[in-house]
Design a protein around this motif. Sequence first.
Motif, PDB file in Angstrom:
ATOM      1  N   VAL A 254       0.887  -1.183  -0.018  1.00 12.93           N
ATOM      2  CA  VAL A 254      -0.070   0.029  -0.027  1.00 12.93           C
ATOM      3  C   VAL A 254       0.984   1.037  -0.086  1.00 12.93           C
ATOM      4  O   VAL A 254       1.996   1.232   0.684  1.00 12.93           O
ATOM      5  N   ARG A 255       0.327   2.115  -0.916  1.00 15.25           N
ATOM      6  CA  ARG A 255       1.139   3.655  -0.909  1.00 15.25           C
ATOM      7  C   ARG A 255       0.110   4.657  -0.375  1.00 15.25           C
ATOM      8  O   ARG A 255      -0.895   4.663  -0.842  1.00 15.25           O
TER       9      ARG A 255
ATOM     10  N   VAL B 187       4.374   7.233   2.162  1.00 17.49           N
ATOM     11  CA  VAL B 187       4.299   6.291   3.245  1.00 17.49           C
ATOM     12  C   VAL B 187       4.097   4.850   2.561  1.00 17.49           C
ATOM     13  O   VAL B 187       3.108   4.757   1.747  1.00 17.49           O
ATOM     14  N   LEU B 188       4.870   3.783   2.656  1.00 19.66           N
ATOM     15  CA  LEU B 188       4.699   2.586   2.019  1.00 19.66           C
ATOM     16  C   LEU B 188       4.517   1.713   3.135  1.00 19.66           C
ATOM     17  O   LEU B 188       5.251   1.508   4.090  1.00 19.66           O
ATOM     18  N   ILE B 189       3.415   0.723   2.986  1.00 22.57           N
ATOM     19  CA  ILE B 189       3.069  -0.239   3.968  1.00 22.57           C
ATOM     20  C   ILE B 189       2.876  -1.549   3.471  1.00 22.57           C
ATOM     21  O   ILE B 189       2.586  -2.108   2.411  1.00 22.57           O
ATOM     22  N   THR B 190       3.898  -2.555   4.009  1.00 19.23           N
ATOM     23  CA  THR B 190       3.951  -4.067   3.642  1.00 19.23           C
ATOM     24  C   THR B 190       2.966  -4.943   4.759  1.00 19.23           C
ATOM     25  O   THR B 190       3.277  -4.489   6.040  1.00 19.23           O
ATOM     26  N   GLY B 191       2.183  -5.617   4.093  1.00 24.92           N
ATOM     27  CA  GLY B 191       1.453  -6.514   5.105  1.00 24.92           C
ATOM     28  C   GLY B 191       1.666  -7.923   4.617  1.00 24.92           C
ATOM     29  O   GLY B 191       1.570  -8.193   3.554  1.00 24.92           O
ATOM     30  N   VAL B 192       1.593  -8.849   5.640  1.00 26.31           N
ATOM     31  CA  VAL B 192       1.488 -10.305   5.193  1.00 26.31           C
ATOM     32  C   VAL B 192       0.046 -10.880   6.075  1.00 26.31           C
ATOM     33  O   VAL B 192      -0.225 -10.530   7.268  1.00 26.31           O
TER      34      VAL B 192
END
Length: 510
Positions: A89-90, A157-162
């Motif tokens: 997500v950006r 803002v960069l969001i990484t999710g698992v």
Amino acid sequence: MLARLPRPRTLRARLTAGLVVLLAVSCAAVGVAAVVELDGFLTSRVDQQLRDVGARFPASLEHGTLPRDDHDGDEHGDTRRQASGTLGVRLLNGKVTNAAVVPGADADYSTDLTVRLTGHDKAELARVPADGRPRTVELSALHGYRVVASHGLDGDVLITGVPLEPVEATVHRLELVAVVVFGMALAITGVAGALWVRWSLRPLSRVAATATRVSELRLASGEVALPPRAPESDPRSEVGRLAAAFNRMLHHVEDALTKRHASEERLRSFAADASHELRTPVASVRGHAELALLHPGPVPPEITRALERIAAESARMGEMVDEMLLLARLDAGRPLERQPVDLTRLVLDAVTDARAAGPGHRWTMELPEEPVTVTGDAHRLQQVLANLLANARLHTPEGTKVTVSLETERESGDERAGGDERAGGDERASGTAVLKVQDDGPGVPAEVQPGVFERFTRADRRRTGPSGGAGAGLGLSIVAAVTEAHGGEVTLESRPGATTFTVRLPERGE
């Protein structure tokens, strides 16, 4: 809510319930600890995976499109390097500009990877601080995710999710296994524990059974045969010590009852023999006194008065001896006559005699239209009536109203069968004759009432008549003894202005 739950009554049920409850608490604690530990361990593994992935996938969204070919041998860019379900997500100025999810290994990468987020999902992601610390968010489109946010190169803002779905599935599977296994363990433990507790408490159950049989015995008088002792068990256990102490107590009680019975027998035999032997000399003294009073010659007044007192006291002593002999015979179980007795006729005769003996009292009767007949000893029942009326006459002042009533009590089931002659016969067999002697005198003192039917009990302090209470205190004890010998009972209700003696006799005695 807990107050409404049924509570175990017996010790066996309480021990079993306590064992099951303790095991349930232990199982719940183990299960919760295992689930919490596994969830934390798997979550830490996901956090490690997030740290390994970094922000490469959301960084590819900074230019608004996913690269399809970066000419480095990987024609699908960074997508191939991410695990299935990875979220990128950006956010720019607090708003989501791009969001994509890595598809599964067998998915077609030529399709658009963008995922549509709801307004609630976007707001949830916008609240994630860019501090590099993993957090859990719930996305309506993707369910639970573990995400980490960091600052991008373009001021975004960069969001990484698992996804947390594998973790949740594993935890739910453990919960299901724990519930099934612990439930089976509780059921098996409950059954086995109940059997074990029951087997362990068998000696205590035998002691309780013996105590129950002892409690059903009549220990007030007579010879008493106690039941067999409780079986002995291991004296080192609590139940064994209880059984041994209980058996010792029964032994002491049996010895005491045996000695008491022997003493009663000796006293009863002595009273009977003494009463029997005293009848002749007392009658002789009385006869000589009366003979002396018949002397034709002049006798000084003092001698005449002395002879009159000797005759009166010897007559009183003779009555006392007869009463003591009667009580001794009743105590010894001497059988009484068993003949039909018309209680109505006895009441008429007894009240007539009482009127002659106590003209200063008001004597009234309340009798049924039909005669009341019981099976018993007419002479003894006449003595019961005479003693009750004499008690009312001697212990109340003149002018006292004494009412003698007689009625029959029937059982409700017999009354319903009143039209049938056979039912009428059964009704008579199960009826009870009720005789009441009531007076409006001063009443029996409250401290005397509990023992009023015991021997040599007198209540002269308040129920005092003109005679001064010259009785020996055996009249009411004879009433009680004769009534009990006929299978009935006598009771007293007394207060100032209302004293009632009630005698109940079965119409057909045993």
